[in-house]
Design a protein around this motif. Structure first.
Motif, PDB file in Angstrom:
ATOM      1  N   UNK A 185      -2.047  -9.215  -2.275  1.00 34.79           N
ATOM      2  CA  UNK A 185      -1.331  -9.525  -1.033  1.00 34.79           C
ATOM      3  C   UNK A 185      -0.377  -8.409  -0.628  1.00 34.79           C
ATOM      4  N   UNK A 186       0.050  -7.593  -1.593  1.00 32.18           N
ATOM      5  CA  UNK A 186       0.996  -6.510  -1.304  1.00 32.18           C
ATOM      6  C   UNK A 186       0.618  -5.283  -2.133  1.00 32.18           C
ATOM      7  N   UNK A 190       2.229  -2.119  -5.848  1.00 33.43           N
ATOM      8  CA  UNK A 190       1.720  -1.876  -7.201  1.00 33.43           C
ATOM      9  C   UNK A 190       2.118  -0.492  -7.687  1.00 33.43           C
ATOM     10  N   UNK A 191       1.765   0.536  -6.910  1.00 31.88           N
ATOM     11  CA  UNK A 191       2.075   1.900  -7.312  1.00 31.88           C
ATOM     12  C   UNK A 191       3.560   2.188  -7.335  1.00 31.88           C
ATOM     13  N   UNK A 192       4.292   1.620  -6.361  1.00 24.43           N
ATOM     14  CA  UNK A 192       5.739   1.870  -6.303  1.00 24.43           C
ATOM     15  C   UNK A 192       6.446   1.298  -7.526  1.00 24.43           C
ATOM     16  N   UNK A 193       6.070   0.078  -7.917  1.00 24.19           N
ATOM     17  CA  UNK A 193       6.725  -0.522  -9.080  1.00 24.19           C
ATOM     18  C   UNK A 193       6.399   0.248 -10.342  1.00 24.19           C
ATOM     19  N   UNK A 194       5.118   0.632 -10.501  1.00 27.20           N
ATOM     20  CA  UNK A 194       4.736   1.344 -11.720  1.00 27.20           C
ATOM     21  C   UNK A 194       5.435   2.700 -11.786  1.00 27.20           C
ATOM     22  N   UNK A 195       5.514   3.401 -10.668  1.00 24.91           N
ATOM     23  CA  UNK A 195       6.205   4.694 -10.646  1.00 24.91           C
ATOM     24  C   UNK A 195       7.690   4.522 -10.950  1.00 24.91           C
ATOM     25  N   UNK A 196       8.281   3.455 -10.425  1.00 23.63           N
ATOM     26  CA  UNK A 196       9.699   3.191 -10.709  1.00 23.63           C
ATOM     27  C   UNK A 196       9.922   2.965 -12.193  1.00 23.63           C
ATOM     28  N   UNK A 229      -6.487  -1.996  -8.934  1.00 26.57           N
ATOM     29  CA  UNK A 229      -6.288  -1.850  -7.487  1.00 26.57           C
ATOM     30  C   UNK A 229      -4.820  -1.788  -7.108  1.00 26.57           C
ATOM     31  N   UNK A 230      -4.533  -1.144  -5.982  1.00 29.79           N
ATOM     32  CA  UNK A 230      -5.477  -0.483  -5.088  1.00 29.79           C
ATOM     33  C   UNK A 230      -5.838   0.907  -5.618  1.00 29.79           C
ATOM     34  N   UNK A 231      -7.006   1.426  -5.274  1.00 27.84           N
ATOM     35  CA  UNK A 231      -7.335   2.801  -5.661  1.00 27.84           C
ATOM     36  C   UNK A 231      -6.232   3.755  -5.198  1.00 27.84           C
TER      37      UNK A 231
END
Length: 440
Positions: A185-186, A190-196, A229-231
């Protein structure tokens, strides 16, 4: 480590006398560290393609084993192994075409910057070697892994495999961060949280005087539960570790060799070029071989100052086998069929969700799929996951369970799996669930 799908000897009274004797013999000879799968352990004697056969002649659909990547006992691989074993088996300190031919073909599947390869026998060794190279190049010792990661069994790599549990201590200079989230849904989150989380781990290292060396991740996060995901979501995290002076090590033991059906390597799903790539079991279709692929400038000092030799890594027989596996993937054009079979798995299981509320978050990439098993309150249900795994075993289908709560079905068949086999899996899962629900 959570003993997902491990045999419980205390409930083995229902097994045949012959099987109980064999289990006791294992215990006596191999000691307590080894585990068996399934509540009724399998005594396997033969494999062929996507099938394995037990001592009683029963056939099982193998939806678990990625090691026989192009199928159990593939004739092209067997022919290459036996031919070379009958001629010469020796190491890389002699000239021989096999290791060069294999290296050339393997490197040819990688981005141009990854142009040198060092051969080992296991993925554990490959990750250990990659860690040594990364520490030498960066001067750092800090490694970031995920909370339920698994990268191998050597002393240094077991200490970077958080799934080993509290008895095996995480390396003092390592930091374990949460695995990515599944958030269709958002997806941008995903990438922002993992990078943080990567940046927070780097900051904590610096507070403790630790210099970052690497972000070591399985690009499908298979032991954590499978997150795809997402790629592209990994790009910001990789940029973060590089900004901190560390390297990106892509552990491709499970995501690699075309498993996504879209690309040869899992990191390609994220449009990334790692600094080092580690490979393992699927390289040899069951023959013990592995490798570390690296950018030459990263390897230069380590290779010049610390010579590397592995008696069995890159030997003439292993090289012949590894070349044959790549030939099968290419000649049988496996990537499109991987994509079709994987799509059939995810779509087929997703169609069962409305009828079986224990199923949640069905996700996958090619021939790797994950299904979360939950209770009536939406919480992880390890007991039900275990019951499903054993129920499928009774239907002649082999899968596993993973994740920090041991509640995620792990679907990871050989790459020669077809859509017809996917339908067999879905039908078997439906039968197993129906039986379990009727007894609930």
């Amino acid at each position: 480590m959570l003993k997902t799908n491990a045999f419980d000897a205390s409930t083995g009274d229902t097994l045949s006398a012959a099987k109980r004797d064999m289990i006791e013999r294992r215990r006596r000879l191999l000691g307590p560290a080894y585990q068996l799968f399934y509540q009724d352990p399998l005594h396997l004697v033969r494999g062929e393609g996507v099938w394995v056969f037990d001592a009683d002649g029963n056939r099982y659909l193998d939806v678990y084993n990625n090691v026989p990547s192009v199928g159990h006992c593939h004739p092209h691989v067997l022919e290459a192994l036996t031919r070379q074993a009958s001629e010469l088996n020796t190491h890389t300190r002699y000239l021989h075409d096999n290791v060069l031919d294999f290296a050339e073909k393997l490197i040819g599947t990688m981005p141009e910057a990854l142009s040198q390869v060092m051969f080992t026998c296991t993925g554990s060794e490959a990750n250990d070697l990659a860690l040594r190279i990364a520490e030498d190049y960066t001067g750092g010792t800090g490694v970031i892994v995920t909370d339920y990661s698994y990268h191998g069994m050597t002393k240094s790599i077991a200490a970077l495999s958080a799934s080993m549990g509290p008895y095996v201590k995480l390396d003092r200079d390592a930091r374990a961060i949460p695995a990515p989230i599944h958030d269709p849904a958002n997806p941008a989150a995903v990438g922002k949280r993992f990078a943080a989380d990567v940046r927070a781990a780097v900051a904590d290292m610096r507070r403790h005087g630790i210099r970052p060396a690497a972000l070591l991740i399985d690009t499908f996060f298979t032991s954590d539960g499978g997150f795809f995901d997402p790629p592209g979501f990994l790009q910001e995290a990789v940029a973060a570790i590089r900004e901190a002076g560390g390297l990106y090590i892509a552990d491709e033991v499970q995501p690699g060799y075309g498993r996504s059906g879209e690309h040869m390597w899992g990191f390609e799903r994220h449009a990334l070029v790692p600094d080092l790539v580690t490979l393992g079991k699927p390289m040899g279709n069951g023959h013990p071989m592995a490798a570390t692929v690296v950018k030459p400038h990263i390897l230069e000092r380590f290779g010049s100052e610390s010579s590397y030799f592995n008696t069995f890594g890159g030997n003439t027989v292993s090289a012949a086998v590894g070349l044959a596996v790549l030939e099968v993937i290419e000649q049988e054009n496996l990537l499109p069929s991987i994509q079709r079979a994987g799509k059939a798995i995810v779509e087929g299981i997703s169609a069962l969700v409305p009828r079986y509320p224990v199923l949640a978050n069905v996700r996958g990439a090619g021939l790797y799929a994950s299904v979360e098993i939950i209770d009536s309150k939406g919480k992880p249900d390890a007991a039900m996951a275990l019951a499903i795994v054993n129920g499928l075993r009774d239907e002649g289908i082999l899968i596993g369970a993973i994740g920090p709560h041991a509640n995620i079905l792990k679907i990871r068949p050989p790459l020669v799996f077809q859509a017809t086999h996917s339908r067999m899996l879905v039908e078997g899962l439906e039968k197993a669930l129906t039986k379990l629900m009727s007894h609930a």
